[in-house]
Design a protein around this motif. Sequence first.
Motif: not given
Length: 421
Positions: A148-169
């Motif tokens: 649960c929050p808090p969430v820590t994100i270390h970003g690079t300023g870029l998102l390269d793309g790709g494929e991802v599956e997610i459980d959205a139930s």
Amino acid sequence: MNAPLQSLSIEPITAPLKGKVVLPGSKSVTNRVLLLAGLARGTSRLTGALKSDDTLYMAQALRQMGVSVEQPDATSFIVRSTGALQAPDAPLFLGNAGTAVRFLTAASALVRGTVVVGGDANMARRPIAPLVAALQRLGIDATAPSGCPPVTIHGTGLLDGGEVEIDASLSSQYVSALLMMAGCSRRPVRISLSGPHIGAQGYIGLTIAAMKAFGASVASTDDTSWTVAPGGYTATDFRIEPDASAATYLWAAQALSGGDIDIGFPIADFTQPDAAAWRVIRSFPHMPAVIDGSQMQDAIPTLAVMAMFNATPVRFVGIANLRVKECDRTHALATQMQRINPGYAREEGDDLLVFPDPDPSATAKNVRIETYDDHRIAMSFALAALKIPGLSILNPGCVAKTFPAYWDTLRALGVRIHPGD
């Protein structure tokens, strides 16, 4: 500064409620377009917006991330952005605003630097692990040790793309968060569900419509996968429709009182999923024996309280997600109904069963409704107080989360509301 009211007492109505009201703007749309405007280069003017706890938390977070967000009047935002979010100097505090936390958790992957996304004690109990896991599969350094929050994100300023599956139930907001983030990727992003179930599918359509308004390209062959093309967002002017979840309380008040309340917006023009509740409300007092709430989750507290006065019992199904909202809404509804009358409701697994009382005026008197700091529990049980004497609503100020003018709106329709003791 005046201390917040501890409770409000509501007198049962003696005549049909009539009048015209002004609904607040949609919370769901406002928080989506605020973020999209923050990700778009240029100036966006957002009108018809909701100004409430949830949306003001989003606006403040965007300011912390280098976006200019002005509020020229009570229903507008002017957002100016370079198209890139900056690392904030301090953690983002977002109260109990689920949309803001989930959307900004994903968007923070676009920041060069560290972002901590969190909220209050209630938010610290709301699950976010599926979204964090999906971000990790996209190569993003994101962690939430408690799930649960808090969430820590270390970003690079870029998102390269790709494929991802997610459980959205547990929440469709996870998918919406990934979709909006994906619009800023360098290459296409394909998002698909890891299972057939998703909470409130209609909100995905709401997200995609907002993204397209800001220039994004989203393709989908079915309801379980989406491909977002790179290209970023373009600033635009956007008119936000009224809040359909808020409308359910007025539709219900009209039905319960036999009144005539003009909300100033055609029902057919709503694009939000909770507008589907209108079809159920207009069937009162002969609501269906089984109501599937999976695609109109925020309307279920309204419908459940209405069912207390229906002609026959009602079973609510497809509402497992209500247990991870601002509170466990299924348990909250059942518990508070039982305090009014032990026979009103019971839980069966994740279902809620409501059993009407043929003489609601003979139920328990002087019941103080616990709202669990949940705006929808407060607003829905105010409807019960229209029919049952002696009810009072604790912590009435919690309605500021999405409908700050709720109590004044009821007063304007003729409901007598008094400060509690």
